[in-house]
Design a protein around this motif. Structure first.
Motif, PDB file in Angstrom:
ATOM      1  N   GLN A 123       0.829  -1.204   0.000  1.00  0.00           N
ATOM      2  CA  GLN A 123       0.000   0.000   0.000  1.00  0.00           C
ATOM      3  C   GLN A 123       0.868   1.261   0.000  1.00  0.00           C
ATOM      4  O   GLN A 123       0.540   2.256  -0.665  1.00  0.00           O
ATOM      5  N   GLN A 124       1.939   1.210   0.761  1.00  0.00           N
ATOM      6  CA  GLN A 124       2.820   2.384   0.850  1.00  0.00           C
ATOM      7  C   GLN A 124       3.410   2.732  -0.506  1.00  0.00           C
ATOM      8  O   GLN A 124       3.500   3.907  -0.895  1.00  0.00           O
ATOM      9  N   GLU A 125       3.823   1.740  -1.277  1.00  0.00           N
ATOM     10  CA  GLU A 125       4.440   1.980  -2.581  1.00  0.00           C
ATOM     11  C   GLU A 125       3.394   2.012  -3.698  1.00  0.00           C
ATOM     12  O   GLU A 125       3.766   2.204  -4.859  1.00  0.00           O
ATOM     13  N   GLN A 126       2.131   1.763  -3.354  1.00  0.00           N
ATOM     14  CA  GLN A 126       1.033   1.773  -4.334  1.00  0.00           C
ATOM     15  C   GLN A 126       1.293   0.768  -5.458  1.00  0.00           C
ATOM     16  O   GLN A 126       1.166   1.058  -6.647  1.00  0.00           O
ATOM     17  N   LEU A 127       1.655  -0.425  -5.072  1.00  0.00           N
ATOM     18  CA  LEU A 127       1.932  -1.478  -6.022  1.00  0.00           C
ATOM     19  C   LEU A 127       0.678  -2.278  -6.287  1.00  0.00           C
ATOM     20  O   LEU A 127      -0.119  -2.552  -5.376  1.00  0.00           O
ATOM     21  N   LEU A 128       0.526  -2.690  -7.540  1.00  0.00           N
ATOM     22  CA  LEU A 128      -0.694  -3.390  -7.933  1.00  0.00           C
ATOM     23  C   LEU A 128      -0.409  -4.815  -8.417  1.00  0.00           C
ATOM     24  O   LEU A 128      -1.186  -5.735  -8.122  1.00  0.00           O
ATOM     25  N   SER A 129       0.716  -5.026  -9.134  1.00  0.00           N
ATOM     26  CA  SER A 129       0.941  -6.315  -9.784  1.00  0.00           C
ATOM     27  C   SER A 129       2.320  -6.876  -9.402  1.00  0.00           C
ATOM     28  O   SER A 129       3.258  -6.143  -9.052  1.00  0.00           O
TER      29      SER A 129
END
Length: 677
Positions: A123-129
């Motif tokens: 969530q902190q790095e806003q990673l999705l995949s």
């Protein structure tokens, strides 16, 4: 066309986005350029992250097969302190380890709900995949590549990444294979250098070279070919140098025939010019290129489909060649094969030069050592000759002196001894005449009576016979001394004669009687003789007497400062040879003479040197160091016997003389006598 280019064209046909096409081209260029593994992997990671802006982090691990660990080789993108992906990951542990273990990709576009990852960091790095791909080549694990993206990974991007991992695995494996090959080649060259440095055994070096080259290049046959030149008369009766080729070392498949031996004239005609001009021969396939008929015949004779020949020349001008060949199928010789063979031939040229220099130095050292040994032997012989001359001159002078004295004494002794018989008879006649006068004229005149009383006539008549007997005993003793002196000198017996050794010992004791007698406070030396029954011995009598003189004199010297009693023991015995039925030279019997004293003895260091010329433990002026050396030569060299010494500190010394005797008949019995000094 290479495998990478084929895969690149296949992937490119499925990609429509320009930036993916550019990335594909860049990756193809990176994977085909020469570089190290670390540089290549890092360049691939950086290119992917920089081209695909949505990729936040990409890491590549390569497998350490010895430890079964994935070790991080490259990382590009954000700093991932919150991500549990360490630099070293065991296979089967964490998502990366499971991808490696299962050798299947792992893909998700919903990281927030994936239990394999830390949701806070996601969530902190806003990673999705997330996409993880194993680097696999022919079912063999090479490593793992994993990446995180802030956008969903499209099918085109996934196809490109899949191609990148496969291509990366091929490139890594190729670099590893090249490094292993280079390492093996360096090992071979290092081993050859060690052979040169350690053994300088040319036969061993050449054998190792052909064996290692065959294993390293995976070829069917490798052999070493020597090229010599020898003079040969031509038709014009002039000598010309004709080459000779000979295969001396080979390594081959077991089923192939051996080629060791001298080459035929036809083979020499094909190869000699190539080797003499140092021209390599490189043939990939006998049936695919146009070759000279002679070379084709040669390869067919050797059963080769492909051949690589590398000539060599040493600094001394010796020529040879290493020949590699494939017999079952063809082989494309690449540049690295040629470089390896060239490096090996350079090493072998050095080895041959060094082996030749080593052989020359060994020959020179051996010649110098032989010359030194000859000089040492000549010096030893010269010293021995010198001591023999000195002692021989000494004994000759002594013998002449003794013989002269004995001769001079013998004449008056013979005169006195011969006249004593007449003197005794005359005395008997005069005594008888006086008895008659006494009977017929019992009353002499006063003047005669006075004379009879003044000379004590009765005592003179009774004692005169004793005087004559004493003179006869003295003359006999002088005669015995003369005989002993003559026996000791034996100037008339320089050749081998049969003598009684006991007579020689007794003569020596008689000459040394003055040193054996008591003097002052010293009670003298007691000589105890244990004489066995000895036969007459064929020997150099005067020289054996010289040995007896030296040994008994040394025993007397050893007792001068020793505590009482002073005793010298002389023991003789006859050791008969054991009968044998073997054919050959008869075994001798032995005459054994032991001369011992009860003095202070010798240390082991002194005992080891007592027979050395000029070695003495006596004070200056009391010994020359020649007596025992001369005695050893007389017994060992002149009589083929043995002279040994038994001595221990505080326990006295015994010298043992052993003289061979080839007769077997000997009377029984042992005589034991004791002589007071």
């Amino acid at each position: 066309m290479s495998a990478l280019n084929v895969q690149s064209n296949t992937v490119q046909s499925n990609i429509e986005h320009p930036h993916l096409t550019a990335l594909l081209a860049e990756l193809s260029q990176i994977l085909t350029q020469p570089s190290t593994i670390a540089e290549m992997v890092q360049h691939v990671a950086d290119a992917i992250v920089q081209t695909l802006n949505d990729i936040a982090l990409l890491k590549v691990w390569l497998l350490n097969s010895e430890q079964t660990l994935l070790e991080l080789q490259a990382a590009s993108g954000i700093v991932s302190h919150g991500l549990d992906l360490p630099d070293r990951i065991p296979v089967g542990i964490s998502i990366i380890g499971l991808i490696a273990q299962n050798r299947t990709p792992y893909f998700t576009n919903d990281l927030s709900h994936d239990i394999c990852f830390n949701s806070h960091w996601i969530q902190q790095e806003q990673l999705l995949s997330f996409a993880g791909y194993p680097l696999v080549l022919e079912d063999r694990l090479v490593g793992v590549m994993a990446l995180f993206s802030r956008q969903p990974i499209s099918e085109a991007t996934g196809s490109l990444l899949q191609w990148a991992t496969t291509s990366l695995a091929i490139s890594v494996d190729r670099v590893l294979a090249r490094q292993e090959l280079l390492s093996r080649r360096e090992t071979l060259l290092f081993r050859l250098a060690n052979q040169i440095r350690n053994s300088l055994d040319l036969d061993k070096i050449l054998g190792t070279a052909v064996r290692e080259i065959r294993q390293l290049l995976h070829i069917d046959r490798c052999h070493f070919l020597w090229c010599w030149t020898s003079p040969h008369p031509s038709s014009a009766q002039e000598e010309v140098m004709q080459p000779i080729l000979c295969i001396t070392h080979e390594a081959r498949q077991p089923e192939l025939p051996s080629l060791l031996g001298e080459c035929s004239p036809e083979q020499v005609a094909v190869l000699a010019n190539k080797i003499l001009s140092l021209q390599p021969i490189q043939i990939a396939a006998i049936d695919r290129v146009r070759l000279e008929p002679e070379i084709v015949d040669l390869m067919q004779q050797w059963g080769m489909q492909s051949q690589l020949l590398m000539p060599l020349e040493t600094r001394s001008g010796q020529l040879g060649a290493i020949v590699c060949g494939h017999c079952q199928d063809t082989h494309l010789w690449n540049e690295s094969d040629v470089e390896l063979l060239q490096a090996v031939t350079d090493q072998l040229a050095i080895a041959i030069d060094q082996a030749e220099l080593y052989a020359q130095s060994r020959a020179a050292a051996l010649a110098a050592q032989t010359q030194a040994e000859q000089l040492s032997e000549a010096l030893t012989h010269l010293r021995q000759t010198q001591t023999q001359l000195i002692q021989s001159e000494k004994m000759s002078s002594l013998g002449q002196l003794v013989a002269g004295i004995a001769h001079e004494i013998n004449n008056p002794v013979t005169f006195v001894s011969g006249n004593l018989t007449h003197a005794n008879r005359y005395f008997q006649d005069l005594a008888h005449l006086l008895k008659l006068y006494e009977q017929h004229y019992p009353e002499p005149v006063p003047e005669i009576q006075e004379c009879i009383e003044s000379v004590d006539f009765d005592f003179v008549i009774s004692d005169f016979k004793n005087v004559l007997n004493s003179m006869r005993i003295g003359a006999d003793r002088i005669y015995k001394i003369v005989v002993s002196l003559r026996n000791f000198s034996r100037l008339d017996e320089s050749e081998v004669k049969a003598v009684d050794l006991h007579e020689g010992i007794d003569s020596t004791l008689l000459i040394l009687q003055n040193r054996l007698k008591a003097k002052g406070q010293s009670p003298g030396i007691e000589v105890i003789k244990h004489y066995g029954s000895l036969p007459l011995v064929n020997c150099y009598a005067s020289q054996l007497n010289q040995v007896f003189m030296n040994l008994i004199s040394n025993a007397i010297d050893a007792l001068e400062n020793a505590p009482l009693p002073h005793i010298i023991t002389i023991h003789t015995e006859f050791l008969s040879a054991q009968p044998t039925t073997a054919i050959g030279s008869p075994k001798p019997s032995w005459i054994v003479i032991k001369i011992g004293d009860n003095g202070t003895g010798m240390t082991e260091e002194v005992k080891q040197r007592i027979f050395d010329p000029f070695y003495t433990t006596k004070p200056v002026g009391h010994g020359t160091g020649l007596g025992l050396s001369i005695s050893h030569q007389i017994i060992v060299e002149k009589h083929k016997g043995r002279l040994s010494c038994q001595s221990y500190p505080g326990q006295g010394t015994t010298f043992i003389i052993e003289v061979p005797f080839y007769e077997t008949v000997l009377a029984e019995g042992v005589e034991v006598s004791k002589v007071e000094g």
